[in-house]
Design an enzyme around this catalytic site. Structure first.
Site, PDB file in Angstrom:
ATOM      1  N   GLY A 154       0.823  -1.199   0.000  1.00 10.80           N
ATOM      2  CA  GLY A 154       0.000   0.000   0.000  1.00 10.80           C
ATOM      3  C   GLY A 154       0.856   1.247   0.000  1.00 10.80           C
ATOM      4  O   GLY A 154       2.040   1.214   0.374  1.00 10.80           O
ATOM      5  N   CYS A 155       0.265   2.366  -0.386  1.00 12.76           N
ATOM      6  CA  CYS A 155       1.041   3.605  -0.521  1.00 12.76           C
ATOM      7  C   CYS A 155       1.599   4.080   0.822  1.00 12.76           C
ATOM      8  O   CYS A 155       2.792   4.398   0.934  1.00 12.76           O
ATOM      9  CB  CYS A 155       0.193   4.685  -1.181  1.00 12.76           C
ATOM     10  SG  CYS A 155      -1.417   4.969  -0.401  1.00 12.76           S
ATOM     11  N   TYR A 156       0.747   4.109   1.855  1.00 11.96           N
ATOM     12  CA  TYR A 156       1.241   4.492   3.179  1.00 11.96           C
ATOM     13  C   TYR A 156       2.266   3.483   3.684  1.00 11.96           C
ATOM     14  O   TYR A 156       3.311   3.853   4.247  1.00 11.96           O
ATOM     15  CB  TYR A 156       0.081   4.540   4.186  1.00 11.96           C
ATOM     16  CG  TYR A 156      -0.829   5.736   4.106  1.00 11.96           C
ATOM     17  CD1 TYR A 156      -0.343   7.032   4.273  1.00 11.96           C
ATOM     18  CD2 TYR A 156      -2.202   5.572   3.919  1.00 11.96           C
ATOM     19  CE1 TYR A 156      -1.197   8.124   4.237  1.00 11.96           C
ATOM     20  CE2 TYR A 156      -3.061   6.664   3.887  1.00 11.96           C
ATOM     21  CZ  TYR A 156      -2.559   7.937   4.036  1.00 11.96           C
ATOM     22  OH  TYR A 156      -3.409   9.011   4.009  1.00 11.96           O
ATOM     23  N   ALA A 159       5.792   4.031   2.218  1.00 12.92           N
ATOM     24  CA  ALA A 159       6.518   5.162   2.795  1.00 12.92           C
ATOM     25  C   ALA A 159       7.005   4.858   4.210  1.00 12.92           C
ATOM     26  O   ALA A 159       8.176   5.101   4.543  1.00 12.92           O
ATOM     27  CB  ALA A 159       5.625   6.404   2.793  1.00 12.92           C
ATOM     28  N   GLU A 307       6.693  10.542  -1.000  1.00 17.22           N
ATOM     29  CA  GLU A 307       6.585   9.770  -2.229  1.00 17.22           C
ATOM     30  C   GLU A 307       5.333  10.219  -2.964  1.00 17.22           C
ATOM     31  O   GLU A 307       4.437  10.841  -2.374  1.00 17.22           O
ATOM     32  CB  GLU A 307       6.479   8.263  -1.927  1.00 17.22           C
ATOM     33  CG  GLU A 307       5.168   7.896  -1.251  1.00 17.22           C
ATOM     34  CD  GLU A 307       4.995   6.415  -0.957  1.00 17.22           C
ATOM     35  OE1 GLU A 307       5.994   5.685  -0.954  1.00 17.22           O
ATOM     36  OE2 GLU A 307       3.838   5.998  -0.724  1.00 17.22           O
TER      37      GLU A 307
END
Length: 336
Positions: A154-156, A159, A307
């Site tokens: 996932g995006c979170y 990061a 990001e």
């Protein structure tokens, strides 16, 4: 040439996948698919995403029985779909021997019980769940090379893990003090189907899904330590900025931290670490990089990670995994 299929091509992430794969010298896009009820079905992708006009004129086909005929022509598929859709479609492709890059959360966590609590469905493909490889390239390169099912983080989660993993691996933080993570994402992370509450004109800056966000168990499962994670929605279109606060072990100094990040990322082309200062969103927007900076004071470290949520947090990370899986240069089509 590797023949690929993109499912969910009309969404923001699907459009980014289409763009980067279209210009990949070793890729042939066989077809683009959307759900059979999609209002974009039958349109050209350039009608939906005007930036592709006179560049990419492929038609967005609805998922139907005809897709089964196309399956026999492809080597890999990218699923830029909801987790329920990926949960249904991925096994169909896998049983045909096709390499699957799933950008949903359907196969990210090996513990199937997590799906009942956080995703609200019962996982019916436990054997594939156990075989899935987590697609965090900087930390899982070797396993990606031999995988058939690659679950893109996932995006979170991308990061947060990229920011924390070096100091967790080298045991520099006091794990009695749980890392505190505050991360803010642009509204594109919610997808194209906006509502009044996600409209940029209505969004100011607010936390959401406190203690219940699906990336929380993903982060904990792959980081190996508990964290407190609070996501926020900002009134901007794209990008993620995460601020992570940790307590260091006694005796840990700045050079120890610097060395940990250098060892972890000095040969990782899509990670940019800051020797001084901290990153900002504008430095990563529309780029495939993750930028990491930190400040140390006495026993505390604050890590700042940025990001583009649609790229390093999704599409370009999937293509990075694709390049690794098929033995192409890791940044092919991602960096000119």
């Amino acid at each position: 040439m590797i023949n690929v299929l993109i499912v969910g091509a009309s969404g923001y992430v699907g459009a980014e996948l289409t763009k980067y794969l279209f210009f990949h010298k070793k890729v042939n896009i066989v077809a683009l698919f959307v759900s059979k009820n999609s209002q974009d079905a039958g349109k050209k992708i350039s009608d939906v995403h005007k930036q592709f006009k006179n560049i990419i004129e492929l038609t967005l086909q609805p998922i139907c029985d005809n897709m089964l005929h196309i399956i026999n022509k492809i080597d890999a598929v990218f699923l830029a779909t909801d987790h329920i859709v990926s949960h249904t479609l991925a096994p169909i492709f896998l049983l045909k021997g096709i390499i699957v890059f799933d950008l949903s959360g359907a196969f990210r966590i090996n513990n199937h019980n997590i799906y009942k609590k956080y995703y609200h469905f019962e996982h019916k493909h436990i054997s594939w769940l156990q075989k899935s490889v987590y697609g965090l390239p900087e930390w899982n390169n070797r396993h990606i090379r031999g995988a058939q099912l690659i679950a893109i983080p996932g995006c979170y989660a991308t990061a947060v893990q990229l920011g924390l993993k070096p100091i967790v691996k080298y045991k520099l933080i006091d794990t009695k003090q749980i890392p505190i993570i505050n991360a803010t994402s642009g509204v594109s992370g919610i997808g194209r189907k906006s509502t009044l509450t996600t409209n940029v004109c209505e969004v100011s800056l607010h936390p959401y899904n406190i203690f219940t966000h699906r990336h929380q168990p993903e982060i904990v499962a792959h980081l190996g330590i508990p964290v407190i994670f609070t996501p926020h929605l900002g009134n901007f279109s794209r990008g993620i900025l995460a601020t992570i606060t940790c307590q260091l072990k006694l005796g840990i100094v700045l050079q120890d931290i610097t060395n940990a990040y250098y060892i972890a990322y000095n040969n990782k082309p899509l990670i940019r670490t800051y020797k001084s200062g901290i990153p900002s969103l504008k430095s990563v927007l529309n780029l495939p990089f993750c930028d990491i900076g930190f400040v140390v004071k006495k026993q505390h470290i604050i890590i700042v990670v940025t990001e583009d949520n649609l790229l390093k947090g999704a599409a370009t990370q999937a293509i990075q995994c694709f390049n690794i899986r098929f033995n192409f240069p890791e940044t092919q089509s991602l960096i000119k």
